[in-house]
Design a protein around this motif. Sequence first.
Motif, mmCIF file in Angstrom:
data_model
loop_
_atom_site.group_PDB
_atom_site.id
_atom_site.type_symbol
_atom_site.label_atom_id
_atom_site.label_comp_id
_atom_site.label_asym_id
_atom_site.label_seq_id
_atom_site.Cartn_x
_atom_site.Cartn_y
_atom_site.Cartn_z
ATOM 1 N N VAL A 1 10.530 12.114 3.399
ATOM 2 C CA VAL A 1 9.860 11.429 4.504
ATOM 3 C C VAL A 1 10.451 10.021 4.623
ATOM 4 C CG1 VAL A 1 7.688 12.718 4.282
ATOM 5 C CG2 VAL A 1 7.993 10.579 3.021
ATOM 6 N N PRO A 2 10.298 9.390 5.790
ATOM 7 C CA PRO A 2 10.739 7.994 5.924
ATOM 8 C C PRO A 2 9.927 7.092 4.987
ATOM 9 C CG PRO A 2 10.320 8.970 8.079
ATOM 10 C CD PRO A 2 9.806 9.934 7.049
ATOM 11 N N VAL A 3 10.521 6.033 4.513
ATOM 12 C CA VAL A 3 9.865 5.143 3.553
ATOM 13 C C VAL A 3 8.544 4.591 4.105
ATOM 14 C CG1 VAL A 3 11.094 3.013 4.155
ATOM 15 C CG2 VAL A 3 10.317 3.373 1.800
ATOM 16 N N PHE B 1 5.026 3.857 2.158
ATOM 17 C CA PHE B 1 4.673 2.471 1.844
ATOM 18 C C PHE B 1 4.380 1.658 3.104
ATOM 19 C CE2 PHE B 1 7.379 3.940 -1.605
ATOM 20 C CZ PHE B 1 6.594 3.630 -2.700
ATOM 21 N N SER B 2 3.476 0.688 2.956
ATOM 22 C CA SER B 2 3.121 -0.194 4.065
ATOM 23 C C SER B 2 2.634 -1.528 3.517
ATOM 24 C CB SER B 2 2.018 0.444 4.904
ATOM 25 O OG SER B 2 1.608 -0.428 5.938
ATOM 26 N N THR B 3 2.769 -2.572 4.318
ATOM 27 C CA THR B 3 2.234 -3.887 3.936
ATOM 28 C C THR B 3 0.794 -4.062 4.422
ATOM 29 O OG1 THR B 3 3.208 -4.875 5.912
ATOM 30 C CG2 THR B 3 4.483 -5.021 3.854
ATOM 31 N N SER B 4 0.289 -3.080 5.188
ATOM 32 C CA SER B 4 -1.118 -3.097 5.582
ATOM 33 C C SER B 4 -1.756 -1.775 5.167
ATOM 34 C CB SER B 4 -1.257 -3.317 7.093
ATOM 35 O OG SER B 4 -0.553 -2.337 7.808
ATOM 36 N N PRO B 5 -3.066 -1.775 4.958
ATOM 37 C CA PRO B 5 -3.718 -0.545 4.494
ATOM 38 C C PRO B 5 -3.534 0.605 5.478
ATOM 39 C CG PRO B 5 -5.204 -2.426 4.317
ATOM 40 C CD PRO B 5 -3.998 -2.882 5.087
ATOM 41 N N TYR C 1 0.850 -1.188 0.000
ATOM 42 C CA TYR C 1 0.000 0.000 0.000
ATOM 43 C C TYR C 1 0.887 1.239 0.000
ATOM 44 C CZ TYR C 1 -3.426 -3.470 1.320
ATOM 45 O OH TYR C 1 -4.222 -4.574 1.334
ATOM 46 N N ASN C 2 0.362 2.335 -0.558
ATOM 47 C CA ASN C 2 1.180 3.543 -0.603
ATOM 48 C C ASN C 2 0.332 4.796 -0.495
ATOM 49 O OD1 ASN C 2 0.811 4.937 -3.369
ATOM 50 N ND2 ASN C 2 0.932 2.760 -3.876
ATOM 51 N N ARG C 3 1.019 5.868 -0.204
ATOM 52 C CA ARG C 3 0.407 7.199 -0.096
ATOM 53 C C ARG C 3 0.982 8.155 -1.140
ATOM 54 N NH1 ARG C 3 0.898 7.677 6.414
ATOM 55 N NH2 ARG C 3 -1.181 6.955 6.937
ATOM 56 N N ALA D 1 11.405 2.577 -4.082
ATOM 57 C CA ALA D 1 10.659 2.991 -2.883
ATOM 58 C C ALA D 1 11.474 3.988 -2.059
ATOM 59 C CB ALA D 1 10.290 1.773 -2.051
ATOM 60 N N LEU D 2 12.746 3.716 -1.898
ATOM 61 C CA LEU D 2 13.604 4.624 -1.137
ATOM 62 C C LEU D 2 13.768 5.962 -1.848
ATOM 63 C CD1 LEU D 2 16.273 2.050 0.040
ATOM 64 C CD2 LEU D 2 14.611 3.242 1.491
ATOM 65 N N ARG D 3 13.868 5.927 -3.156
ATOM 66 C CA ARG D 3 13.998 7.177 -3.924
ATOM 67 C C ARG D 3 12.724 8.012 -3.841
ATOM 68 N NH1 ARG D 3 15.206 5.740 -9.463
ATOM 69 N NH2 ARG D 3 15.291 7.970 -9.846
ATOM 70 N N ILE D 4 11.563 7.353 -3.862
ATOM 71 C CA ILE D 4 10.288 8.078 -3.734
ATOM 72 C C ILE D 4 10.210 8.735 -2.355
ATOM 73 C CG2 ILE D 4 7.773 7.806 -3.569
ATOM 74 C CD1 ILE D 4 8.094 5.587 -5.765
ATOM 75 N N ALA D 5 10.542 7.992 -1.315
ATOM 76 C CA ALA D 5 10.537 8.554 0.040
ATOM 77 C C ALA D 5 11.509 9.727 0.135
ATOM 78 C CB ALA D 5 10.881 7.475 1.055
#
Length: 77
Positions: free
Chosen positions: A58-60, A64-68, A6-8, A49-53
């Motif tokens: 912000v921290p990764v 991103f998360s493995t839960s909603p 999941y992502n924001r 993912a690290l580049r997007i963060a």
Amino acid sequence: MSETVYNRIALLRAERNVTRRQLSDALGVHYQTIGYLERGEYSPSLYLALRIADYFEVPVEVVFSTSPFPRIGERTA
């Protein structure tokens, strides 16, 4: 166990007034990749993912998360 990531990304883009094209150009990926990520149709590599963060400074785990993520305004127990 689901392998959904999941992502924001869309929320972060909206908060900062950044288009998919601007983000993709900054990251060196195709703009459609950002759409696939936002819709959960594609999981990023750890590197991406690290580049997007890093782009959003912000921290990764904010992106991103493995839960909603809880919906905005949703109370948590």
